[in-house]
Design an enzyme around this catalytic site. Sequence first.
Site, PDB file in Angstrom:
ATOM      1  N   HIS A  99      -1.923   4.693   0.967  1.00 18.44           N
ATOM      2  CA  HIS A  99      -1.339   3.940   2.082  1.00 18.44           C
ATOM      3  C   HIS A  99      -1.927   2.529   2.087  1.00 18.44           C
ATOM      4  O   HIS A  99      -3.044   2.318   2.518  1.00 18.44           O
ATOM      5  CB  HIS A  99      -1.625   4.649   3.395  1.00 18.44           C
ATOM      6  CG  HIS A  99      -0.742   4.219   4.527  1.00 18.44           C
ATOM      7  ND1 HIS A  99      -0.297   2.927   4.690  1.00 18.44           N
ATOM      8  CD2 HIS A  99      -0.214   4.923   5.550  1.00 18.44           C
ATOM      9  CE1 HIS A  99       0.454   2.854   5.778  1.00 18.44           C
ATOM     10  NE2 HIS A  99       0.521   4.061   6.309  1.00 18.44           N
ATOM     11  N   HIS A 146       0.551  -1.508   6.820  1.00 19.99           N
ATOM     12  CA  HIS A 146       0.393  -1.339   8.263  1.00 19.99           C
ATOM     13  C   HIS A 146      -0.994  -1.619   8.813  1.00 19.99           C
ATOM     14  O   HIS A 146      -1.343  -1.148   9.890  1.00 19.99           O
ATOM     15  CB  HIS A 146       0.849   0.059   8.694  1.00 19.99           C
ATOM     16  CG  HIS A 146       2.227   0.378   8.226  1.00 19.99           C
ATOM     17  ND1 HIS A 146       2.623   1.639   7.889  1.00 19.99           N
ATOM     18  CD2 HIS A 146       3.305  -0.417   8.003  1.00 19.99           C
ATOM     19  CE1 HIS A 146       3.884   1.616   7.490  1.00 19.99           C
ATOM     20  NE2 HIS A 146       4.317   0.367   7.547  1.00 19.99           N
ATOM     21  N   TYR A 195      -3.958  -0.703   7.579  1.00 21.75           N
ATOM     22  CA  TYR A 195      -5.022   0.221   7.213  1.00 21.75           C
ATOM     23  C   TYR A 195      -5.910  -0.415   6.139  1.00 21.75           C
ATOM     24  O   TYR A 195      -5.651  -1.515   5.659  1.00 21.75           O
ATOM     25  CB  TYR A 195      -4.430   1.553   6.740  1.00 21.75           C
ATOM     26  CG  TYR A 195      -3.803   2.331   7.877  1.00 21.75           C
ATOM     27  CD1 TYR A 195      -4.580   2.891   8.888  1.00 21.75           C
ATOM     28  CD2 TYR A 195      -2.424   2.490   7.958  1.00 21.75           C
ATOM     29  CE1 TYR A 195      -4.017   3.589   9.943  1.00 21.75           C
ATOM     30  CE2 TYR A 195      -1.841   3.193   9.011  1.00 21.75           C
ATOM     31  CZ  TYR A 195      -2.651   3.738   9.992  1.00 21.75           C
ATOM     32  OH  TYR A 195      -2.086   4.425  11.030  1.00 21.75           O
TER      33      TYR A 195
END
Length: 173
Positions: free
Chosen positions: A34, A37, A39
């Site tokens: 990921h 966003h 992170y």
Amino acid sequence: PRALTGAEIEDIIERLATTAVVAETAGFKGVQVHAAHGYLVAQFLSPLSNLRDDEWGGDPERRMRFVLEVVRRIRSRVTPSFAVGIKLNSADFQRGGFSEEESRDVVAALAGEGLDLIEVSGGSYEAPAMMGSAAKSTRDREAYFLEYARAVRDVAAGVPLAVTGGNRTRVAM
């Protein structure tokens, strides 16, 4: 917050690779990193959050080093048939943040790393659009990142691309 030490960064990369090995051993068929966003991986890519001036930050090439090392370590530790994908922002939509131009360069760099999928997304959980308060024009649009995916298809060098967000009708999908 404080900047991670080089040893802590290396430890995180190793832990992510170990997690992929554990997932494969447990019978999973793949993992997805990921890198969107806001992170951790996205924080390394963003000039707003990555204020480092060492080998892990500064110019765009050094800011993308973390994501490349994560993907390389995972790929080196799992079998070739184990799928490795990544969710990557097209942009974080923050003034002075991770841009589409930088994202395109990251896609080009990742294309040679044996990925099985690049999922295109965008935004940050710090931005209102990620909290359901997007403009009506955004909410009404389908396949939010389709234009970006088309724009980077050539530099993805055959790595399959997927888009996320706004997929509501069978025709658009």
